[in-house]
Motif scaffolding. Structure first.
Motif, PDB file in Angstrom:
ATOM      1  N   SER A 132       0.826  -1.212   0.000  1.00  0.00           N
ATOM      2  CA  SER A 132       0.000   0.000   0.000  1.00  0.00           C
ATOM      3  C   SER A 132       0.857   1.258   0.000  1.00  0.00           C
ATOM      4  O   SER A 132       0.552   2.233  -0.694  1.00  0.00           O
ATOM      5  CB  SER A 132      -0.940   0.004   1.206  1.00  0.00           C
ATOM      6  OG  SER A 132      -1.846  -1.057   1.105  1.00  0.00           O
ATOM      7  N   SER A 133       1.936   1.247   0.752  1.00  0.00           N
ATOM      8  CA  SER A 133       2.843   2.391   0.794  1.00  0.00           C
ATOM      9  C   SER A 133       3.502   2.600  -0.571  1.00  0.00           C
ATOM     10  O   SER A 133       3.595   3.732  -1.062  1.00  0.00           O
ATOM     11  CB  SER A 133       3.901   2.192   1.876  1.00  0.00           C
ATOM     12  OG  SER A 133       4.716   3.336   1.977  1.00  0.00           O
ATOM     13  N   LEU A 189       0.988   3.979  -2.967  1.00  0.00           N
ATOM     14  CA  LEU A 189       0.801   5.406  -2.731  1.00  0.00           C
ATOM     15  C   LEU A 189       1.906   6.212  -3.414  1.00  0.00           C
ATOM     16  O   LEU A 189       1.640   7.263  -4.005  1.00  0.00           O
ATOM     17  CB  LEU A 189       0.772   5.700  -1.230  1.00  0.00           C
ATOM     18  CG  LEU A 189       0.660   7.162  -0.822  1.00  0.00           C
ATOM     19  CD1 LEU A 189      -0.609   7.800  -1.395  1.00  0.00           C
ATOM     20  CD2 LEU A 189       0.677   7.283   0.693  1.00  0.00           C
ATOM     21  N   ALA A 213      -5.838   7.390   4.899  1.00  0.00           N
ATOM     22  CA  ALA A 213      -5.961   5.962   4.591  1.00  0.00           C
ATOM     23  C   ALA A 213      -7.271   5.463   5.176  1.00  0.00           C
ATOM     24  O   ALA A 213      -7.573   5.694   6.347  1.00  0.00           O
ATOM     25  CB  ALA A 213      -4.786   5.191   5.175  1.00  0.00           C
ATOM     26  N   ALA A 246      -4.770  -0.095   6.992  1.00  0.00           N
ATOM     27  CA  ALA A 246      -4.776   1.368   7.055  1.00  0.00           C
ATOM     28  C   ALA A 246      -4.126   1.864   8.350  1.00  0.00           C
ATOM     29  O   ALA A 246      -3.359   2.828   8.338  1.00  0.00           O
ATOM     30  CB  ALA A 246      -6.202   1.901   6.934  1.00  0.00           C
ATOM     31  N   ILE A 304       0.961  10.092   6.017  1.00  0.00           N
ATOM     32  CA  ILE A 304      -0.456   9.877   6.303  1.00  0.00           C
ATOM     33  C   ILE A 304      -0.782  10.457   7.675  1.00  0.00           C
ATOM     34  O   ILE A 304      -0.223  10.053   8.680  1.00  0.00           O
ATOM     35  CB  ILE A 304      -0.796   8.381   6.237  1.00  0.00           C
ATOM     36  CG1 ILE A 304      -0.538   7.893   4.814  1.00  0.00           C
ATOM     37  CG2 ILE A 304      -2.222   8.113   6.681  1.00  0.00           C
ATOM     38  CD1 ILE A 304      -0.657   6.426   4.628  1.00  0.00           C
ATOM     39  N   VAL A 343      -6.412   8.396   9.409  1.00  0.00           N
ATOM     40  CA  VAL A 343      -6.729   6.986   9.168  1.00  0.00           C
ATOM     41  C   VAL A 343      -8.168   6.739   9.603  1.00  0.00           C
ATOM     42  O   VAL A 343      -8.576   7.158  10.681  1.00  0.00           O
ATOM     43  CB  VAL A 343      -5.787   6.039   9.956  1.00  0.00           C
ATOM     44  CG1 VAL A 343      -6.217   4.586   9.799  1.00  0.00           C
ATOM     45  CG2 VAL A 343      -4.338   6.210   9.519  1.00  0.00           C
TER      46      VAL A 343
END
Length: 134
Positions: free
Chosen positions: A45-46, A49, A66, A76, A86, A89
């Motif tokens: 996910s990172s 992004l 997230a 998340a 981020i 969340v």
């Protein structure tokens, strides 16, 4: 979900390792082992992004939130801890005690499923997290 403000955001929707994503009439299958459900999914996910911010110049890299539901909620939360970009969340029913409740005690996954279904196990009982969880 965002109502009349939905067009003011850029949405980045990952597909976790080994999982299928159906979107806009198309099916995408992610590479990798789906059992790497938290740590690997957070790393992916990172990285995803990073690509999104590089390819969508209109995205504001200083205002990232997230959002995830169920396992995605846990991912998340982990992403929010690991990735300092981020600052927001939203965890919608993420199983934060998943690792504790998923302990196998030497049982195979098939045995856990069978026991959870046979006994109609509650979430904190043997097999209950996987048979009643998301």
């Amino acid at each position: 979900m965002m109502g009349s403000m939905r067009d003011r955001f850029i949405y980045v929707v990952p597909s976790f390792r080994g999982e299928v994503l159906n979107f806009d009439g198309k099916t995408f299958k992610s590479e990798g082992d789906r059992r790497d459900a938290l740590d690997g999914a957070t790393d992916d996910s990172s990285r995803f992004l990073n690509v999104a911010l590089q390819t969508a110049p209109e995205a504001n890299g200083k205002r990232i939130c997230a959002f995830g539901q169920s396992r995605g909620g846990t991912v998340a939360l982990l992403l929010g801890i690991r990735d300092k970009r981020i600052d927001c969340v939203v965890d919608w029913s993420g199983p934060t005690d998943w690792l504790y409740l998923m302990g196998t005690g030497g049982w195979t996954e098939e045995e856990l499923w069978a026991e959870g279904i046979r006994t109609h196990a509650g979430v904190q009982e043997t097999g209950g997290q996987i048979s009643r969880g998301s």
